[in-house]
Motif scaffolding. Structure first.
Motif, short mmCIF file in Angstrom:
data_model
loop_
_atom_site.label_atom_id
_atom_site.label_comp_id
_atom_site.label_asym_id
_atom_site.label_seq_id
_atom_site.Cartn_x
_atom_site.Cartn_y
_atom_site.Cartn_z
N VAL A 67 45.31 -11.10 -14.49
CA VAL A 67 44.51 -10.11 -13.76
C VAL A 67 44.62 -10.38 -12.26
CG1 VAL A 67 42.19 -9.22 -13.36
CG2 VAL A 67 42.91 -9.84 -15.67
N GLN A 68 44.99 -9.35 -11.51
CA GLN A 68 45.09 -9.47 -10.06
C GLN A 68 43.73 -9.14 -9.43
OE1 GLN A 68 48.28 -7.00 -8.68
NE2 GLN A 68 49.83 -7.97 -9.97
N THR A 69 43.35 -9.91 -8.43
CA THR A 69 42.05 -9.75 -7.79
C THR A 69 42.21 -9.40 -6.32
OG1 THR A 69 41.90 -12.12 -7.26
CG2 THR A 69 40.99 -11.40 -9.37
N GLN A 70 41.30 -8.58 -5.83
CA GLN A 70 41.26 -8.22 -4.41
C GLN A 70 39.79 -8.14 -4.01
OE1 GLN A 70 42.94 -4.42 -3.44
NE2 GLN A 70 42.73 -4.70 -1.24
N LEU A 71 39.41 -8.89 -3.00
CA LEU A 71 38.02 -8.97 -2.56
C LEU A 71 37.85 -8.16 -1.28
CD1 LEU A 71 35.44 -10.38 -3.53
CD2 LEU A 71 35.95 -12.24 -1.96
N ILE A 72 36.82 -7.31 -1.27
CA ILE A 72 36.52 -6.47 -0.11
C ILE A 72 35.22 -6.95 0.51
CG2 ILE A 72 36.21 -4.12 0.73
CD1 ILE A 72 38.93 -4.66 -0.53
N LEU A 73 35.26 -7.27 1.79
CA LEU A 73 34.09 -7.77 2.49
C LEU A 73 33.12 -6.64 2.81
CD1 LEU A 73 35.85 -10.21 4.99
CD2 LEU A 73 34.85 -10.75 2.76
N GLU A 74 31.94 -7.01 3.30
CA GLU A 74 30.91 -6.02 3.62
C GLU A 74 31.38 -5.05 4.71
OE1 GLU A 74 26.69 -8.22 2.95
OE2 GLU A 74 28.03 -9.15 4.41
N THR A 75 32.31 -5.48 5.54
CA THR A 75 32.82 -4.63 6.62
C THR A 75 33.89 -3.66 6.13
OG1 THR A 75 34.46 -6.33 7.17
CG2 THR A 75 32.36 -6.38 8.35
N GLY A 76 34.30 -3.78 4.86
CA GLY A 76 35.37 -2.95 4.34
C GLY A 76 36.74 -3.60 4.46
N GLU A 77 36.79 -4.76 5.11
CA GLU A 77 38.07 -5.46 5.26
C GLU A 77 38.44 -6.16 3.95
OE1 GLU A 77 38.52 -7.58 9.25
OE2 GLU A 77 36.35 -7.44 9.02
N GLU A 78 39.74 -6.28 3.75
CA GLU A 78 40.24 -7.00 2.58
C GLU A 78 40.28 -8.50 2.89
OE1 GLU A 78 44.33 -7.50 -0.08
OE2 GLU A 78 44.09 -5.78 1.26
N TYR A 79 39.75 -9.29 1.98
CA TYR A 79 39.77 -10.74 2.14
C TYR A 79 41.08 -11.26 1.54
CZ TYR A 79 38.42 -15.65 1.81
OH TYR A 79 38.38 -17.01 1.93
N HIS A 80 41.78 -12.11 2.29
CA HIS A 80 43.12 -12.51 1.88
C HIS A 80 43.15 -13.83 1.10
CE1 HIS A 80 44.92 -9.23 4.11
NE2 HIS A 80 44.20 -9.57 5.18
N GLY A 81 42.01 -14.39 0.77
CA GLY A 81 41.99 -15.59 -0.05
C GLY A 81 42.38 -15.29 -1.48
N THR A 82 42.90 -16.29 -2.18
CA THR A 82 43.30 -16.11 -3.56
C THR A 82 42.13 -16.41 -4.49
OG1 THR A 82 44.10 -18.40 -3.64
CG2 THR A 82 45.70 -16.69 -3.08
N GLY A 83 42.06 -15.66 -5.58
CA GLY A 83 40.97 -15.85 -6.53
C GLY A 83 41.47 -15.88 -7.96
N ARG A 84 40.64 -16.42 -8.83
CA ARG A 84 40.96 -16.46 -10.26
C ARG A 84 39.66 -16.41 -11.05
NH1 ARG A 84 40.27 -21.58 -12.54
NH2 ARG A 84 39.67 -23.22 -11.05
N ILE A 85 39.77 -15.94 -12.28
CA ILE A 85 38.61 -15.86 -13.16
C ILE A 85 38.38 -17.25 -13.77
CG2 ILE A 85 37.68 -14.85 -15.27
CD1 ILE A 85 39.25 -12.33 -14.65
N VAL A 86 37.17 -17.76 -13.63
CA VAL A 86 36.83 -19.06 -14.20
C VAL A 86 35.92 -18.93 -15.41
CG1 VAL A 86 37.16 -20.29 -12.03
CG2 VAL A 86 34.92 -19.36 -12.57
N SER A 87 35.22 -17.80 -15.52
CA SER A 87 34.34 -17.58 -16.67
C SER A 87 34.38 -16.09 -16.99
CB SER A 87 32.91 -18.02 -16.37
OG SER A 87 32.05 -17.71 -17.45
N PRO A 88 35.07 -15.69 -18.07
CA PRO A 88 35.22 -14.27 -18.38
C PRO A 88 33.97 -13.61 -18.95
CG PRO A 88 36.25 -15.59 -20.07
CD PRO A 88 35.77 -16.55 -19.02
N GLY A 89 32.94 -14.37 -19.28
CA GLY A 89 31.73 -13.79 -19.83
C GLY A 89 31.79 -13.72 -21.35
N ILE A 90 30.77 -14.24 -22.00
CA ILE A 90 30.77 -14.30 -23.47
C ILE A 90 29.52 -13.67 -24.07
CG2 ILE A 90 32.25 -16.34 -23.58
CD1 ILE A 90 29.73 -18.05 -23.89
N SER A 91 28.72 -13.01 -23.25
CA SER A 91 27.51 -12.38 -23.77
C SER A 91 27.22 -11.11 -22.97
CB SER A 91 26.32 -13.34 -23.69
OG SER A 91 26.03 -13.69 -22.36
N VAL A 92 26.45 -10.21 -23.60
CA VAL A 92 26.07 -8.94 -22.97
C VAL A 92 24.59 -8.98 -22.65
CG1 VAL A 92 25.97 -6.44 -23.25
CG2 VAL A 92 27.87 -7.72 -24.25
N SER A 93 24.25 -8.58 -21.44
CA SER A 93 22.85 -8.55 -21.03
C SER A 93 22.09 -7.52 -21.86
CB SER A 93 22.75 -8.21 -19.54
OG SER A 93 21.40 -7.96 -19.17
#
Length: 392
Positions: free
Chosen positions: A235-261
């Motif tokens: 999965v490719q990730t792209q983070l958008i800051l509050e200003t609308g700018e794209e954050y260029h740091g790299t990210g990865r999923i560490v916990s995909p979620g195993i329960s539904v609220s």
């Protein structure tokens, strides 16, 4: 009476002249409307979902004293980074230093008592049978074991006193940013008090928590099973800051979620991003774009569409010299275009320009046009149009 007839004649004449003017000015039958069209094609389009998220500290700890005393010194600068082991606060050590000295003296006394008891046992063993009974020897051996226990107890008390004295120097347990101190020099603090002296926060890396609808997750899984969506290996990730700018740091999923609220029907997902410059701070709200794979679809520019009050998305296409209105089934947007999987077929001519007052079944003439990334429509040069026709 004659005057009234004269007025009527003037009114009739004015009405006659007005009707003639309107008849002369009325337009004749309208010809076909000229519209700009582009031929749509099917292509592999990235399937992206956008989720609201919030930044969470990777590690955060509240600093509390483990011993009581007066604050003598605050050794760090708030807002600056500290390393694990760096000194933050120094408490008055005098009382605990005296307690350590007393504990060390107690160890010396206990060791002396043990030596005396051991010497007594040695002497009794040598004199046993000549004035010293077996009972006396046994009692002396018990005294030795008691003296040994007293030494260990005194050593433990000394070690505890030494540890308490060392804890008058309060250090950071991790690398991070130090918050403003909640105490001042001269304040009295107590061991394990409820109020923290300060907080150390590790900002690099940083967590981003988002929530995804469980219903959409099920729909995406069904689309993958049906072959409508090709899932990416990663999965490719792209983070958008509050200003609308794209954050260029790299990210990865560490916990995909195993329960539904049970209250929101969403699945929590945690990602980790590099944050070496500390641009992202805990508590910030951000948007996260996740590219899950690709889907085979037609991209329809959003400016060529309209949406009804009931949510129906429509567009016009050119068919046999007339404008035909079609209903589109979209699965999201990509670069100012709708990702359409139903309602329009590759090769059809989508009407992009001349949409004002256009109605279904209206007669039209078409002009080839293109649209750029900013949504500006331009006519296709005649030479390029002929070349494309020749290639076709």
């Amino acid at each position: 009476m004659a005057m009234r007839q004269q007025v009527f004649l003037w009114v009739a004449l004015a009405l006659m002249l007005a009707n003639q003017a309107l008849a002369q000015g009325a337009p004749g039958p309208r010809g076909p409307t000229e519209v700009g069209v582009m031929t749509v094609t099917q292509e592999d389009v990235p399937y992206t979902v956008t989720l609201p998220g919030r930044a969470i500290a990777y590690q955060q700890t509240s600093i509390r004293p483990q011993v009581g005393g007066e604050v003598l010194e605050i050794t760090y600068d708030p807002g600056k980074s500290v390393k694990a082991g760096d000194l933050l606060f120094r408490l008055d050590p005098e009382t605990l230093a005296a307690a350590l000295a007393a504990a060390e003296a107690a160890v010396i006394g206990a060791e002396a008592s043990l030596t005396e008891a051991q010497n007594t046992v040695t002497r009794y063993r040598r004199l046993e049978g000549s004035g010293v009974s077996a009972v006396d020897r046994a009692s002396a051996e018990v005294a030795v074991r008691q003296a040994e226990a007293d030494v260990k107890s005194a050593e433990a008390a000394r070690d505890s006193a030494r540890l308490a004295l060392e804890r008058t120097e309060i250090t950071s347990p991790l690398d991070g940013m130090a918050d403003v101190a909640a105490v001042s020099v001269g304040d009295l603090v107590t061991a394990s008090q409820s109020e923290a002296l300060t907080t150390i926060t590790q900002l690099d890396p940083i967590y981003i928590d988002v929530s995804e609808s469980s219903a959409r997750m099920l729909r995406n899984r069904a689309r993958i099973n049906a072959g409508q969506l090709t899932a990416s290996r990663e999965v490719q990730t792209q983070l958008i800051l509050e200003t609308g700018e794209e954050y260029h740091g790299t990210g990865r999923i560490v916990s995909p979620g195993i329960s539904v609220s049970s209250t929101t029907g969403t699945v929590p997902i945690r990602l980790q991003f590099d944050n070496p410059e500390g641009v992202i701070l805990p508590g910030q709200f951000l948007r996260l774009k996740l590219t899950l794979g690709t889907t085979r679809a037609v991209l329809v520019p959003q400016r060529a569409t309209s949406r009804a009050s009931d949510g129906t998305l429509t567009a016009f296409v050119a068919r046999e010299g007339k404008a035909a209105q079609v209903t589109l089934n979209e699965t999201g947007s990509y670069r100012n275009s709708w990702i359409v999987i139903q309602g329009i077929t590759p090769g059809e001519q989508l009407i992009l320009d001349g949409l004002d007052d256009l109605r279904a079944d209206a007669e039209i003439t078409t002009v080839p046009v293109t649209i750029d990334a900013e949504g500006v429509v331009r006519e296709v040069p005649e030479s390029a149009d002929k070349t494309a026709a020749g290639e076709g």
